[in-house]
Scaffold this motif. Structure first.
Motif: not given
Length: 118
Positions: A1-5, A36-38, A54-55, A97-98
């Motif tokens: 299942m791919a995450a929506g992001g 997770i991100a910066a 979504g990563e 998460v989708t």
């Protein structure tokens, strides 16, 4: 299942410009806090990071930290204007998460508006 992001979009509504260069951090809060991100928002005011697609995104509580005081000072606002807001946290929960979670961050030196957009 791919995450929506999760996408983050900053706009200085006092000047009507994208918040290019605003440093932001996206963190998951469970099972422990982790970044997770910066990075800095681009010319379009958005964070270009794989988390947008979504990563690294999972269900649960998250937080975005907006380093607004640094940005306001770098953008040339006066000392009086930069004395109010500094590090601005925003906590939210990813339930599905989708779905994509778009977070428009609109601000002036005196206040913010943040919500889940489309």
């Amino acid at each position: 299942m791919a995450a929506g992001g999760v996408s983050i979009h900053g706009v200085d509504i006092a000047r009507g410009i994208a918040a290019e260069g605003l440093f932001v951090e996206l963190c998951a809060l469970e099972p422990e806090r982790r970044v997770i991100a910066a990075g800095r928002l681009g010319a379009n005011g958005q964070l270009d990071h794989p988390s947008v697609r979504g990563e690294g995104i999972a269900a649960g509580p998250h937080e975005v930290l907006f380093h607004l005081g640094d940005w306001l000072r770098a953008a040339g606002y006066s000392a009086r204007e930069t004395a109010f807001l500094d590090l601005v946290p925003f906590r939210f929960v990813i339930g599905d998460v989708t779905q994509h979670y778009h977070l428009p961050f609109k601000f002036t030196p005196w206040g913010i508006q943040l919500f889940r957009g489309v």
